[in-house]
Design a protein around this motif. Sequence first.
Motif, PDB file in Angstrom:
ATOM      1  N   ARG A 146       1.075  -1.278  -0.113  1.00  0.00           N
ATOM      2  CA  ARG A 146       0.036   0.066   0.066  1.00  0.00           C
ATOM      3  C   ARG A 146       0.705   0.973   0.065  1.00  0.00           C
ATOM      4  NH1 ARG A 146      -5.346   0.994   1.112  1.00  0.00           N
ATOM      5  NH2 ARG A 146      -5.735   2.933   1.224  1.00  0.00           N
ATOM      6  N   TRP A 182     -12.146  11.886  11.483  1.00  0.00           N
ATOM      7  CA  TRP A 182     -11.836  12.319  10.027  1.00  0.00           C
ATOM      8  C   TRP A 182     -11.617  13.664   9.956  1.00  0.00           C
ATOM      9  CZ3 TRP A 182     -14.304   7.959  11.515  1.00  0.00           C
ATOM     10  CH2 TRP A 182     -14.085   6.677  10.681  1.00  0.00           C
ATOM     11  N   VAL A 202      -9.093   9.261   7.323  1.00  0.00           N
ATOM     12  CA  VAL A 202      -9.312   8.900   8.621  1.00  0.00           C
ATOM     13  C   VAL A 202      -7.991   8.985   9.377  1.00  0.00           C
ATOM     14  CG1 VAL A 202      -8.399   6.794   8.325  1.00  0.00           C
ATOM     15  CG2 VAL A 202     -10.059   7.186  10.150  1.00  0.00           C
ATOM     16  N   ARG A 203      -8.067   9.591  10.813  1.00  0.00           N
ATOM     17  CA  ARG A 203      -7.163   9.806  11.453  1.00  0.00           C
ATOM     18  C   ARG A 203      -7.137   8.864  13.021  1.00  0.00           C
ATOM     19  NH1 ARG A 203      -5.055  10.830   7.480  1.00  0.00           N
ATOM     20  NH2 ARG A 203      -4.222  12.760   6.795  1.00  0.00           N
ATOM     21  N   ASP A 215      -2.161   4.336   6.392  1.00  0.00           N
ATOM     22  CA  ASP A 215      -1.360   3.260   5.518  1.00  0.00           C
ATOM     23  C   ASP A 215      -1.003   2.048   6.173  1.00  0.00           C
ATOM     24  OD1 ASP A 215      -1.154   4.868   2.999  1.00  0.00           O
ATOM     25  OD2 ASP A 215       0.521   6.065   3.879  1.00  0.00           O
ATOM     26  N   ASP A 231     -15.232   2.050   7.014  1.00  0.00           N
ATOM     27  CA  ASP A 231     -15.746   2.872   5.655  1.00  0.00           C
ATOM     28  C   ASP A 231     -17.260   3.516   5.933  1.00  0.00           C
ATOM     29  OD1 ASP A 231     -13.498   2.758   4.535  1.00  0.00           O
ATOM     30  OD2 ASP A 231     -13.992   1.272   2.932  1.00  0.00           O
ATOM     31  N   ASN A 256     -12.989   7.853   1.069  1.00  0.00           N
ATOM     32  CA  ASN A 256     -12.236   6.933   0.438  1.00  0.00           C
ATOM     33  C   ASN A 256     -13.068   5.443   0.909  1.00  0.00           C
ATOM     34  OD1 ASN A 256      -9.566   7.779  -0.800  1.00  0.00           O
ATOM     35  ND2 ASN A 256      -9.962   8.794   1.280  1.00  0.00           N
ATOM     36  N   SER A 258     -12.740   1.291   0.492  1.00  0.00           N
ATOM     37  CA  SER A 258     -12.140   0.362  -0.091  1.00  0.00           C
ATOM     38  C   SER A 258     -12.719  -0.560  -0.977  1.00  0.00           C
ATOM     39  CB  SER A 258     -11.317  -0.842   1.080  1.00  0.00           C
ATOM     40  OG  SER A 258     -11.176  -1.821   0.715  1.00  0.00           O
TER      41      SER A 258
END
Length: 412
Positions: A146, A182, A202-203, A215, A231, A256, A258
């Motif tokens: 990634r 977020w 996202v955090r 990541d 998500d 985002n 996935s």
Amino acid sequence: MTSSQNHVQILGGDQFHNLAEQELAKHSILMAKVHIQNIAWINAQFGNQMGDQVITTVRKALLNLERSYLVGEISPTLFGIACLQPEDPNGLIADISHALSEINTNSHWPFLVELAFGVIVANNDVSKNIHHWITRANTALMVSARKGQGVIYDESQDLFQKIRFELGKLRVGDNPPEGMRWVYQPVVETDSGKMIGFEALVRWDSPTLGSLSPDVFIPIAEEMGVIHIIDRWALMATTSACHTFDALNIESVGVNVSAKTFEHDRRFVDFVSNLVATCGVNHGQLVLEITETAVLENLLDASAIVQDLKDRGIEVAIDDFGKGETSLMNIATLQVDYLKLDKSLLRLPNLAVKGAMLKIGADIGASLGVKVLCEGIETQEDWDLVKAAGIPLAQGYFFGHPQPLEYYLKNE
Ligand code: G
Ligand code: G
Ligand code: MN
């Protein structure tokens, strides 16, 4: 090459693991998993013969690494490396990165070979069982895939296992875990520089594990099959803020998602469309950004999913275009609304090539009727290039870092 490496030969997967375990019984070792990321794409675009040539070249480069002690071929595109110097994982990362750039500089192929590689210190005080380390090396490899760079598995803290443990607690219907939130990065109109959109990111500042990079935890969540829970929260956080977006004259907000979410969560599209209906999000204001188009391609009903979303007023973006295996076919067949050009295009060393790449992105958008955005604008020069290429939308640190929504309200 020194004489000590001349005896290094390629081993089968089982043989590699057996011999590595014998070493591990005596002392700690370094272990790496190396995968050729874009081999399927190379085979498809340039033929299997070219693919074979790439595999042979990579195999030879890994055998010739200064530190390689054992090299195994776990599958034709996946290699294992064992080294006897456990104290220097960064050295091994540097060696593999160097070998890769040599391959890409010397081969004169019409493409770049992309390698993902995870490196771990297999500490024999912790475990002498090779499988204990193989699973960790695989996780490091996944995270590397990634990030687009080598990753060292931090075995001193066993961070990946701890993340796994925390992610294992996530449940649909619960609130996000403590510290997960977020932030929003501006999207600007290239011509005017006016902020007209956001991307939600996202955090996670975990109270127990500290600040975690998406990541790292996103690929682990994907592997564990819990990414759809995250998500869903991203969409809830974003749609519930839609009145704030209106107040800021924000026309579109990217979230985002996935591709794995669509696989794991068959009710996802209904979920999003219910949210949109109940929260008062405007038609076309919400954009789902999807990256791993390779996964999407495998979903038989990918076009149906995209169409279904569009029918319900939700737009779709192909994210990170130009990186990895993104295929032109997807853009043509999926009828997405946006194309987001990956920031790596702006980091290309050759100015003329960079300009040409951006122009191609702009042209694809113009001819297919897709809105094009370039990511990763960091300088005025980047912005000028994007303008010159005729790309209508831009995003990057030059315009603003991702920030909590309150930041924009205060600065209005
Ligand atoms: O935020 P950067 O801020 O570091 O994000 C890193 C990566 O994580 C990006 O590839 C981004 O697309 C992904 N990402 C960020 N937020 C989310 C999210 O809410 N869901 C998913 N699936 N991916 C996200
Ligand atoms: O994969 P995706 O495009 O969703 O991820 C966006 C990622 O890019 C996030 O990690 C975000 O923080 C990061 N990002 C945003 N703007 C810039 C930029 O100008 N330069 C760099 N290097 N990264 C950026
Ligand atoms: Mn994105």
